[in-house]
Design an enzyme around this catalytic site. Structure first.
Site, PDB file in Angstrom:
ATOM      1  N   GLU A  13      51.738 -21.830  58.239  1.00  0.00           N
ATOM      2  CA  GLU A  13      52.747 -22.941  57.990  1.00  0.00           C
ATOM      3  C   GLU A  13      53.948 -21.371  57.382  1.00  0.00           C
ATOM      4  OE1 GLU A  13      54.134 -26.569  55.166  1.00  0.00           O
ATOM      5  OE2 GLU A  13      51.900 -26.288  55.706  1.00  0.00           O
ATOM      6  N   ASP A  19      65.466 -23.944  57.524  1.00  0.00           N
ATOM      7  CA  ASP A  19      66.828 -23.427  56.864  1.00  0.00           C
ATOM      8  C   ASP A  19      67.994 -24.247  58.366  1.00  0.00           C
ATOM      9  OD1 ASP A  19      69.981 -22.923  56.941  1.00  0.00           O
ATOM     10  OD2 ASP A  19      69.294 -21.657  54.227  1.00  0.00           O
TER      11      ASP A  19
END
Length: 288
Positions: free
Chosen positions: A109, A184
């Protein structure tokens, strides 16, 4: 992206005051003694820059964030990092079975915020190991705290650049899957080159995720979702698990995060992408 809200800016001094007003220290900060200059922030915890200058400088897809580390997070980093932490220094291939103490499948992850969703997924699926990577020190400490509190033995926390981890420290076909939730979006056009999901990144991922393994992305930034869909759909090593293509419904194993809930309240559309790695005979592993 982090699940936690942005910290408020310090109050400015009142113009009529003879000297600036300095906000009172946070209670956790007040209990912590001052650190001598040059001494590591957490002597037994994550390194400030584990890879240092050993690798080429390149455009980064992440922006390190500085925010206050609470005493509980600092305690977890000091006590648990030696056993449950991994500094991404790029100096050798990691034995994942040794890192986790078992040979269960491992999912990587990238970017876990404060770790609440990661901890919930680990608790719901104890047969899968999660190697969770981030550069946010408070989040690293909080996830370690949650893992200890909930008795999660299938979580390890990586500190540093996930590209270096994939390229230098993971063996071919060693991962069961990859998760990238709410990265992001780098919304300005001139910053799009910083986005993580790019063809070159998928070239590397395809050498580390085993055939049949999955790549699962989620974002609430629709232009980035469309780019992810285009890039993944065009890559020869991945196929969409959705019949006919397109975005996937949110899988039941991905918890609704606080950050995601806030976005939904504002009318944001969250898109999931779930792709499967397919074998391609004759494909060469990606190199640096």
């Amino acid at each position: 992206m982090s699940d936690s809200p942005r910290a408020p800016e310090p109050a400015a001094g009142h113009p009529a005051s003879p000297r600036p007003h300095h906000p009172a220290p946070h209670p956790d900060e007040a209990r912590r003694p001052a650190r001598p200059k040059g001494e590591p922030r957490f002597p037994d915890g994550p390194q400030a820059d584990p890879a240092g200058s050993h690798f080429e400088r390149r455009i980064r897809s992440f922006q390190p964030r500085r925010s206050r580390v609470t005493s509980g997070q600092a305690d977890a980093l000091q006590r648990l990092w030696p056993a449950w932490g991994l500094d991404i220094d790029g100096r050798g291939v990691v034995d994942l079975a040794e890192l986790f103490g078992n040979a269960r499948p491992v999912v990587l992850e990238i970017g876990f915020g404060m770790g609440e969703a990661t901890a919930r997924m680990a608790a719901a699926d104890p047969g899968t190991n999660i190697l969770a990577v981030d550069v946010h020190t408070p989040g690293q400490g909080h996830l370690l705290h949650l893992a200890e509190r909930d008795g999660l033995t299938n979580v390890r926390v990586g500190n540093g650049d996930a590209i270096i981890l994939l390229r230098e420290m993971l063996a071919p076909d060693s991962l069961e899957g990859l998760r990238v939730y709410f990265p992001d979006p780098w919304p300005k056009k001139r910053h799009h080159k910083r986005r993580l999901i790019q063809p070159e990144f998928l070239d590397l991922v395809a050498t580390r995720v085993r055939p049949g393994g999955t790549v699962h992305c989620a974002t609430d930034w629709e232009p980035y979702a469309e780019q992810m869909l285009d890039v993944l759909s065009a890559h020869p090593d991945f196929e969409n698990t959705v019949p006919g293509g397109g975005f996937a419904p949110r899988p039941g194993f991905r918890p609704l995060t606080r950050f995601e809930g806030q976005g939904l309240e504002k009318g944001h559309v969250v898109n999931d992408l779930l792709f499967r790695r397919v074998p391609r005979p004759g494909r060469r592993p990606a190199s640096g």
